[in-house]
Design a protein around this motif. Structure first.
Motif, PDB file in Angstrom:
ATOM      1  N   LEU A  95       0.727  -1.176  -0.025  1.00  0.00           N
ATOM      2  CA  LEU A  95      -0.012  -0.090   0.083  1.00  0.00           C
ATOM      3  C   LEU A  95       0.855   1.217  -0.138  1.00  0.00           C
ATOM      4  O   LEU A  95       2.044   1.194   0.435  1.00  0.00           O
ATOM      5  CB  LEU A  95      -0.974  -0.154   1.047  1.00  0.00           C
ATOM      6  CG  LEU A  95      -1.707  -1.187   1.492  1.00  0.00           C
ATOM      7  CD1 LEU A  95      -2.649  -1.177   2.729  1.00  0.00           C
ATOM      8  CD2 LEU A  95      -2.662  -1.545   0.164  1.00  0.00           C
ATOM      9  N   THR A  96       0.340   2.467  -0.054  1.00  0.00           N
ATOM     10  CA  THR A  96       0.781   3.741  -0.487  1.00  0.00           C
ATOM     11  C   THR A  96       1.310   4.038   1.041  1.00  0.00           C
ATOM     12  O   THR A  96       0.520   3.856   1.959  1.00  0.00           O
ATOM     13  CB  THR A  96       0.037   4.883  -0.925  1.00  0.00           C
ATOM     14  OG1 THR A  96      -0.992   5.084  -0.279  1.00  0.00           O
ATOM     15  CG2 THR A  96      -0.326   4.351  -2.570  1.00  0.00           C
ATOM     16  N   PRO A  97       2.637   4.875   1.081  1.00  0.00           N
ATOM     17  CA  PRO A  97       2.746   5.405   2.510  1.00  0.00           C
ATOM     18  C   PRO A  97       1.490   6.015   3.015  1.00  0.00           C
ATOM     19  O   PRO A  97       1.217   6.086   4.265  1.00  0.00           O
ATOM     20  CB  PRO A  97       3.837   6.356   2.338  1.00  0.00           C
ATOM     21  CG  PRO A  97       4.727   5.717   1.023  1.00  0.00           C
ATOM     22  CD  PRO A  97       3.579   5.143   0.241  1.00  0.00           C
ATOM     23  N   ARG A  98       0.628   6.802   2.351  1.00  0.00           N
ATOM     24  CA  ARG A  98      -0.274   7.506   2.998  1.00  0.00           C
ATOM     25  C   ARG A  98      -1.363   6.880   3.398  1.00  0.00           C
ATOM     26  O   ARG A  98      -1.920   6.881   4.573  1.00  0.00           O
ATOM     27  CB  ARG A  98      -0.841   8.551   1.868  1.00  0.00           C
ATOM     28  CG  ARG A  98      -2.371   8.909   2.336  1.00  0.00           C
ATOM     29  CD  ARG A  98      -2.880  10.272   1.448  1.00  0.00           C
ATOM     30  NE  ARG A  98      -3.252   9.694   0.046  1.00  0.00           N
ATOM     31  CZ  ARG A  98      -4.162   9.021  -0.416  1.00  0.00           C
ATOM     32  NH1 ARG A  98      -5.241   9.009   0.555  1.00  0.00           N
ATOM     33  NH2 ARG A  98      -4.465   8.513  -1.579  1.00  0.00           N
ATOM     34  N   MET A  99      -1.655   5.599   2.785  1.00  0.00           N
ATOM     35  CA  MET A  99      -2.499   4.672   3.197  1.00  0.00           C
ATOM     36  C   MET A  99      -2.108   3.831   4.402  1.00  0.00           C
ATOM     37  O   MET A  99      -3.061   3.544   5.340  1.00  0.00           O
ATOM     38  CB  MET A  99      -3.070   3.655   2.158  1.00  0.00           C
ATOM     39  CG  MET A  99      -4.145   2.811   2.028  1.00  0.00           C
ATOM     40  SD  MET A  99      -4.609   2.072   0.695  1.00  0.00           S
ATOM     41  CE  MET A  99      -5.448   3.533  -0.264  1.00  0.00           C
ATOM     42  N   GLN A 100      -0.877   3.539   4.390  1.00  0.00           N
ATOM     43  CA  GLN A 100      -0.227   2.882   5.724  1.00  0.00           C
ATOM     44  C   GLN A 100      -0.437   3.724   6.818  1.00  0.00           C
ATOM     45  O   GLN A 100      -0.710   3.179   8.003  1.00  0.00           O
ATOM     46  CB  GLN A 100       1.329   2.646   5.359  1.00  0.00           C
ATOM     47  CG  GLN A 100       1.566   1.719   4.297  1.00  0.00           C
ATOM     48  CD  GLN A 100       3.180   1.438   4.131  1.00  0.00           C
ATOM     49  OE1 GLN A 100       3.957   1.796   5.144  1.00  0.00           O
ATOM     50  NE2 GLN A 100       3.540   1.257   2.919  1.00  0.00           N
ATOM     51  N   GLY A 101      -0.383   5.027   6.635  1.00  0.00           N
ATOM     52  CA  GLY A 101      -0.387   6.111   8.002  1.00  0.00           C
ATOM     53  C   GLY A 101      -1.849   5.784   8.225  1.00  0.00           C
ATOM     54  O   GLY A 101      -2.288   6.028   9.440  1.00  0.00           O
ATOM     55  N   GLU A 102      -2.813   5.839   7.428  1.00  0.00           N
ATOM     56  CA  GLU A 102      -4.120   5.795   7.727  1.00  0.00           C
ATOM     57  C   GLU A 102      -4.570   4.581   8.749  1.00  0.00           C
ATOM     58  O   GLU A 102      -5.223   4.732   9.446  1.00  0.00           O
ATOM     59  CB  GLU A 102      -4.851   5.982   6.590  1.00  0.00           C
ATOM     60  CG  GLU A 102      -5.075   7.207   5.920  1.00  0.00           C
ATOM     61  CD  GLU A 102      -5.742   7.363   4.517  1.00  0.00           C
ATOM     62  OE1 GLU A 102      -6.203   6.440   4.089  1.00  0.00           O
ATOM     63  OE2 GLU A 102      -5.839   8.446   3.920  1.00  0.00           O
ATOM     64  N   ILE A 103      -3.961   3.538   8.162  1.00  0.00           N
ATOM     65  CA  ILE A 103      -4.327   2.299   8.918  1.00  0.00           C
ATOM     66  C   ILE A 103      -3.732   2.401  10.269  1.00  0.00           C
ATOM     67  O   ILE A 103      -4.187   1.899  11.365  1.00  0.00           O
ATOM     68  CB  ILE A 103      -3.618   1.093   8.048  1.00  0.00           C
ATOM     69  CG1 ILE A 103      -4.678   0.953   6.990  1.00  0.00           C
ATOM     70  CG2 ILE A 103      -3.711  -0.231   8.844  1.00  0.00           C
ATOM     71  CD1 ILE A 103      -4.011   0.035   5.877  1.00  0.00           C
ATOM     72  N   LEU A 104      -2.405   2.716  10.421  1.00  0.00           N
ATOM     73  CA  LEU A 104      -1.568   2.742  11.665  1.00  0.00           C
ATOM     74  C   LEU A 104      -2.017   3.532  12.609  1.00  0.00           C
ATOM     75  O   LEU A 104      -1.791   3.441  13.776  1.00  0.00           O
ATOM     76  CB  LEU A 104       0.072   2.655  11.396  1.00  0.00           C
ATOM     77  CG  LEU A 104       0.492   1.703  10.541  1.00  0.00           C
ATOM     78  CD1 LEU A 104       2.018   2.139  10.139  1.00  0.00           C
ATOM     79  CD2 LEU A 104       0.566   0.227  11.350  1.00  0.00           C
TER      80      LEU A 104
END
Length: 244
Positions: free
Chosen positions: A35-44
């Motif tokens: 996944l994109t870094p932005r999407m990773q941040g949203e999940i975490l």
């Protein structure tokens, strides 16, 4: 494995994944790099491991479905964005999609030429009075210990409101009327609800799909590192009995 390249028009592909017993941290370690870094941040940013896992899996299932339907360029999800009312979509893509998760169930519906909504619910006792404003009396009352009738009715509303895209703006009266066949603003939607193990799944579309193909996958399928481009299987069944 279902064949979605057969005759019968463009399919709507429904991916269903069950994540019970999964190790959230192991799954995150393997799945986040897709996944994109932005999407990773949203999940975490979610504190509960189960919430992080559900959001990871629903995005991996979307990626899986896009690859199945030939949208390899969009499968990196870089074009992920939201409408002003919060409905997710892929900017510039011909594919429409909808996402849902409840309990250990994750579902994604993807197709072209349709406006789609999907919702999964897991059967369990709920506080009926909390739903009375939004459902019809016959859907709330009765001897139904696991609230199956109520949760099927609620799944119907969720799927239609997701497809409509203005769910948060719909009035209580509009939400109730979904049970009478009318979406917000009086718009008609095709819907179908299937029972799945431990719960139910509802698909909504702005017209009857030419075909609906359901694929049940495991988390290990979604965590595979190599995109799967081709596959084969029996011809899909039309209408009510979705291909499994």
């Amino acid at each position: 494995m279902p064949d979605i390249e057969g005759a019968g028009g463009a399919p709507v592909l429904v991916i269903l994944c069950r994540v019970a017993g999964s190790d959230p941290e192991h799954a995150l370690m393997r799945g986040l790099p897709h996944l994109t870094p932005r999407m990773q941040g949203e999940i975490l940013r979610y504190r509960r491991a189960e919430d992080r896992l559900a959001r990871l899996v629903v995005r991996l299932a979307l990626r899986h479905a896009l690859l199945r339907l030939g949208f390899a360029a969009e499968s990196d999800l870089n074009a992920w964005t939201r409408t002003p009312t919060g409905r997710p979509h892929l900017a510039g893509s011909a594919a429409d999609f909808s996402l849902s998760h409840a309990g250990d169930l994750v579902a994604v519906a993807v197709g072209t030429g349709y406006r789609l909504g999907v919702d999964v619910e897991w059967f369990r006792p709920v506080e009926r009075e909390a739903f009375r404003r939004f459902l019809l009396p016959r859907e709330v009352d009765g001897d139904d210990p696991d609230c199956r009738r109520l949760l099927r009715a609620w799944s119907l509303r969720e799927a239609v409101l997701k497809a409509d895209g203005n769910g948060l703006l719909a009035s209580e009266a509009d939400v109730r009327r979904v049970g009478e066949g009318c979406g917000p603003g009086g718009r008609r939607w095709w819907t179908d609800t299937l029972d799945v193990e431990g719960g139910c799944l509802t698909l909504a579309a702005d017209r009857r799909p030419d075909r609906v193909v359901r694929e049940d996958v495991g988390l290990s399928d979604l965590l595979g590192t190599a995109p799967i481009v081709g596959w084969s299987g029996p011809a899909s069944a039309p209408e009510r009995e979705w291909t499994v």
